[in-house]
Design a protein around this motif. Structure first.
Motif: not given
Lengths: 309, 515
Positions: B132-153
């Motif tokens: 919230d503080q820095f406005g960076l969002y991603f799904p926290a409970d899914r394995p990394i290989w399922q995330l997009s590159l932007g989310e991984q970053q």
């Protein structure tokens, strides 16, 4: 005791050394180091234990000696694979060949000599009246129970503790683990050596359970079955527990069929562990097309920090 | 934030680092302050990433001194750097693909912990606060290989913040992001800067630097050339400092009259990776001696188009004519090569070059079958060395030797090598996909010149690119691609950036070009 109970008892007896060795290989493989030296480590563990027993040493002393022998070979394997970054498959095969030769040489004077001593049995006589499985669990030895507990504890270690989390990272991405402050080298050494101790123990256990004397090459491929079992169990300790009794049961069944006088099916059954492993590999291969990795991703590769990608 | 703006949080003096015979850092000097976004600008292979990897403890310098807040510090490992508050976001993400975001964040934390449900809830709350503080969002409970590159970053960045880093280093952060994601990233970096953190990023993209950085340090050939305030410089000066001379992007050359039709694609339909049609009745023509640019947002069938024309993917409807001959949809890549269709693929290290093979082997990958190259099936490499030596000289590929593994070359040199191999085949038609992606100004200039020369010699070029500037700059005709179809055609003179931009966004402008 009816036939089923006999078979189950034999499956547990035959499966326990497989389970111990498989758990050992599993530990090192979760850290990214393949252990194809299991057969050699088991042999050296077995011969060390018999030498101690032949000199009049107690059963625990013999076991500890088997464990130490495994640890030494594990140290050698870790040194070549982690420090020297040699090919893990070559190192493992070399350890198996070395262990086969060394154990034959060391065991020559005591080959065939009956050894005294046995592993204490946990008496749960109250279980005996339970039909089918009762007699199986009533008189198991300490190590059987210990190996079952170990499988469960390892599963908890891997899945539920921060150390296990680090181990999973180590096996899947050592570069990440390194950046996150995990000492890749030290951690790999630790897991390979502890794993090899279990394999050595599996060898020592053979002396006091399966055959009461040292015979050259007495592991008879059990180390290789343990390697296959790790794959069959998909690097999961509790699945390895089930797999060990399945493979052990197949072996026991083969022996029994042989006693009845028919030759071919016993060889067929001896082959089954490997066939099952290949089937599991094929199923995993098909499944992994959908993206989910199914084995430690860095398995078999050395980690070099300054390597450029 | 204290008011002492002059005090530096990071000082690196006289850093020297060698990889084999390559001098990656040659007495490099760098300093950054708290509360600024400091861009380390340079071409690929200028030594930016190496310098930052030294700051993060991954590489050890052979000489030089590093000071943090004025105190000299020994950086022996990433662990030391992390303990001193330096956090690095690598270009190749350092994430364990099988673990979830939360698990990746807590990796390597000291001591023994029980990872039960209450622990998980506690961590998710703690991390949620940072998000919230820095406005960076991603799904926290899914394995990394399922995330997009932007989310991984974003996971990478939060990982660094979670570890309490005050000095945040990002290596080429925008190279994997869409323009929108990049803007989000810079907004987050701005927040960190406002929170008093030192933000350092390496890049070769001038526009980003001018838009977001407070100060800029330019690197060239392992040396730090100059540090300056962003407001005191401009893109042109930066480009000159990076390359060491004035940059002229080829492309202004007058268009020669194109020849006869080389390639004619009619009503082609192709099934894509996911079983849905990726090309739906696509029509296009390429003539000899012209560059046809295909613009459009990625994922609208560009990849499938390139794969069709290079024999990597069959089409199931429509016709493709090449040099007056109708091609069968089942032709292999080898057939396409022998017919004279060259290919600069999208991902050069995946489908263009074999990373572990040498420069020489890679140059011979398409010609080794010829009788001239391997009489009786035996490859006489010696005989080819001199000729290939000339070729890499002609294309200005910088490599220690012909026997160096290609993966050790910089991205720019890899791309030039790829061009050298393709052009050595004298293609009649060249399919170039994102030919300048990830390249710095100097190499981009070289690549553009190669393409223009090729066109002037009569080769037809199909240029597929997401970079609208590039397409506008090079193409004789521009085709807009959308949802597997050509949505409009523009000549370079008539073309109007805004119209194309609107078409790319899916809006039909008033004067819609005939399809």
């Amino acid at each position: 005791m009816d036939v089923i109970a006999q078979l189950l008892t034999a499956a547990v007896a035959e499966g326990t050394p497989l389970l111990l060795a498989a758990l050992g290989c599993l530990l090192s493989e979760r850290a990214g180091i393949i252990n194809l030296g299991a057969e050699g480590m088991m042999l050296v563990g077995a011969v060390s234990a018999s030498l101690v027993a032949a000199e009049g040493g107690s059963v625990p002393a013999a076991m500890i000696c088997g464990i130490l022998a495994g640890a030494l070979l594990g140290l050698l394997h870790a040194f070549t694979c982690v420090t020297l970054r040699a090919n893990q498959i070559v190192s493992g095969l070399a350890i198996t060949l070395f262990g086969t030769g060394l154990s034959a040489y060391l065991g020559k004077p005591i080959a065939g000599t009956p050894l005294a001593g046995s592993i204490p049995v946990v008496n749960l006589s109250f279980l005996a009246p339970v039909p089918a499985i009762g007699p199986v669990f009533a008189h198991l030895d300490v190590l059987v129970w210990a190996s079952i507990a170990l499988a469960v504890l390892l599963q908890i270690y891997v899945d539920k503790t921060s150390w296990g989390l680090n181990l999973r990272a180590l096996g899947d991405s050592p570069a990440t683990a390194d950046v996150m402050g995990i000492d890749v080298g030290r951690s790999r050494y630790a897991h390979v050596i502890v794993g090899s101790m279990l394999v050595g123990l599996a060898g020592a256990y053979l002396i006091f359970s399966v055959a009461p004397s040292w015979i050259e090459g007495m592991t008879a491929g059990r180390g290789w079955i343990a390697v296959a079992l790790v794959i069959f169990a998909r690097w999961n300790p509790v699945r390895a527990l089930a797999g060990a009794y399945l493979f052990g049961g197949l072996d026991a069944l083969g022996f029994r069929i042989q006693l009845m006088g028919t030759q071919t099916p016993s060889y067929f059954l001896k082959m089954m562990p490997y066939v099952l492993t290949v089937v599991v590999l094929m199923v995993l291969g098909l499944r992994s097309r959908r993206g989910a990795p199914h084995m430690p991703l860095s398995l078999g590769s050395a980690y070099v920090r300054e390597e450029r990608f | 934030m204290n008011g002492l703006a002059v005090s530096y949080s990071v000082e690196m003096n006289g850093i020297v680092k060698r990889f084999g015979r390559v001098l990656a850092n040659d007495h490099a000097t760098f300093a950054a302050r708290p509360g600024e976004i400091h861009a380390l600008l340079g071409e690929n292979g200028a030594g930016k990433s190496t310098l930052m990897s030294i700051l993060s403890g991954l590489y050890r310098p052979e000489a030089g001194e590093i000071r943090l807040y004025g105190r000299p510090v020994p950086l022996q490992s990433p662990k030391d750097a992390s303990a001193l508050g330096i956090g690095m976001v690598y270009q190749n993400f350092r994430l364990v693909p099988t673990l979830t975001a939360v698990e990746n964040l807590v990796l390597g934390e000291r001591g023994f912990r029980w990872l039960g449900r209450s622990w998980r809830r506690e961590k998710e709350e703690e991390i949620g606060g940072l998000l919230d503080q820095f406005g960076l969002y991603f799904p926290a409970d899914r394995p990394i290989w399922q995330l997009s590159l932007g989310e991984q970053q974003r996971v990478e960045i939060v990982k660094v913040l979670y570890r309490g880093a005050d000095i945040i280093v990002l290596d080429e952060p925008t190279s994997v992001l869409t323009p929108r994601e990049a803007a989000d990233l810079f907004r987050a970096l701005h927040q960190m800067k406002a929170a008093g953190k030192t933000v350092i990023l390496t890049t070769h993209k001038l526009k980003e630097v001018m838009a977001w950085a407070d100060r800029i340090t330019v690197m060239r050939k392992g040396r730090t050339v100059r540090t300056m305030e962003t407001r005191e410089t401009d893109e042109k000066e930066l480009a000159r400092l990076m390359v060491g001379r004035d940059v002229m992007l080829a492309g202004a050359a007058p268009r020669t009259a194109p020849g006869e039709v080389l390639l004619r694609v009619r009503d082609v339909e192709v099934i894509g990776e996911h079983g849905r049609p990726a090309l739906q009745g696509l029509n296009l023509e390429v003539r000899r001696g012209e560059i046809v640019g295909v613009a459009g947002v990625a994922g609208n069938g560009q990849r499938e188009l390139a794969e069709c024309l290079t024999g990597l993917r069959p089409w199931n409807r429509g016709t493709v004519e090449f040099e007056g001959e109708s091609l069968s949809p089942r032709l292999s890549a080898k057939d396409m090569i022998t017919r004279g269709i060259g290919h600069i693929p999208e991902d050069r290290m995946k489908t263009g070059l074999a990373g572990k093979l040498s420069v020489l082997d890679n140059l011979l990958l398409k010609s080794y079958r010829s009788r001239e190259c391997s009489p009786c099936g035996l490859l006489f490499l010696r005989r080819w060395e001199r000729r290939m030596e000339g070729l890499i000289h002609q294309f200005d590929v910088k490599t220690p030797s012909l026997h160096t593994a290609v993966q050790q070359l910089s991205g720019g040199n890899q791309q030039k090598l790829l061009f050298a191999r393709e052009i050595e085949q004298h293609p009649h038609l060249l399919i170039a996909v994102h030919p300048a992606q990830g390249l710095d100004v100097g190499v981009t200039e070289a690549v553009y010149r190669i393409l223009m020369d090729l066109r002037n010699e009569g080769t037809g070029i199909l240029l597929i690119s997401e970079d609208l500037d590039e397409v506008m700059h090079l193409s004789d005709r521009i085709l807009m691609m959308c949802a597997g179809r050509i949505k409009g055609e523009f000549t370079r003179d008539r073309s109007d950036r805004e119209t194309i931009g609107l078409l790319m966004a899916g809006v039909s402008p008033g004067e819609e070009a005939a399809v």
